[in-house]
Motif scaffolding. Structure first.
Motif, PDB file in Angstrom:
ATOM      1  N   CYS A   1      -4.443  -0.191   0.208  1.00  0.00           N
ATOM      2  CA  CYS A   1      -5.101  -1.304   0.878  1.00  0.00           C
ATOM      3  C   CYS A   1      -6.559  -0.906   1.164  1.00  0.00           C
ATOM      4  O   CYS A   1      -6.941   0.258   1.024  1.00  0.00           O
ATOM      5  CB  CYS A   1      -4.362  -1.684   2.168  1.00  0.00           C
TER       6      CYS A   1
ATOM      7  N   GLN B   1       0.051   4.188   0.750  1.00  0.00           N
ATOM      8  CA  GLN B   1      -0.293   5.096   1.843  1.00  0.00           C
ATOM      9  C   GLN B   1       0.305   4.660   3.172  1.00  0.00           C
ATOM     10  O   GLN B   1       0.941   5.442   3.856  1.00  0.00           O
ATOM     11  CB  GLN B   1      -1.819   5.193   1.961  1.00  0.00           C
ATOM     12  N   CYS B   2       0.102   3.398   3.558  1.00  0.00           N
ATOM     13  CA  CYS B   2       0.489   2.960   4.909  1.00  0.00           C
ATOM     14  C   CYS B   2       1.588   1.902   4.923  1.00  0.00           C
ATOM     15  O   CYS B   2       2.119   1.579   5.976  1.00  0.00           O
ATOM     16  CB  CYS B   2      -0.728   2.443   5.670  1.00  0.00           C
TER      17      CYS B   2
ATOM     18  N   CYS C   1      -6.994   1.953   3.790  1.00  0.00           N
ATOM     19  CA  CYS C   1      -6.658   3.291   3.299  1.00  0.00           C
ATOM     20  C   CYS C   1      -7.696   3.763   2.283  1.00  0.00           C
ATOM     21  O   CYS C   1      -8.016   4.954   2.234  1.00  0.00           O
ATOM     22  CB  CYS C   1      -5.250   3.304   2.707  1.00  0.00           C
TER      23      CYS C   1
ATOM     24  N   CYS D   1       0.847  -1.187   0.000  1.00  0.00           N
ATOM     25  CA  CYS D   1       0.000   0.000   0.000  1.00  0.00           C
ATOM     26  C   CYS D   1       0.888   1.244   0.000  1.00  0.00           C
ATOM     27  O   CYS D   1       1.744   1.391   0.872  1.00  0.00           O
ATOM     28  CB  CYS D   1      -0.907  -0.018   1.238  1.00  0.00           C
TER      29      CYS D   1
HETATM   30 ZN    ZN Z   1      -2.917   1.157   3.452  1.00  0.00          ZN
END
Ligand code: ZN
Length: 79
Positions: A56, A17-18, A59, A15
């Protein structure tokens, strides 16, 4: 982000983002991600750039929670 081996088989998805990772077993990932592949065009400030990322499910849910209008949700009748 998608990682591939030398034979271009998917190894894992991360992912953007995270950083959550999902390993691909035999090319199959047992978690779902949203994948964006955007080719920006002439009327953008990113003309000729292609932006790709994966998010994911958590997110994605956080992203869409910030939308002014909800996403359209339909049910598949066949899988
Ligand atoms: Zn994520």
């Amino acid at each position: 982000m998608r990682y591939y081996d030398k034979e271009q088989k998917l190894v894992k998805i991360v992912c953007n983002q995270c950083g959550a990772e999902a390993e691909a077993a035999g090319g199959l990932v047992h978690e779902d991600f949203i994948s964006v592949d955007k080719q920006w065009g002439y009327f953008s400030k990113k003309d000729l750039e292609i932006h790709s990322f994966d998010l994911c499910e958590n997110c994605y849910d956080r992203l869409r929670a910030g939308f002014k209008f909800p996403v359209d949700v339909r049910r598949q009748t066949e899988v």
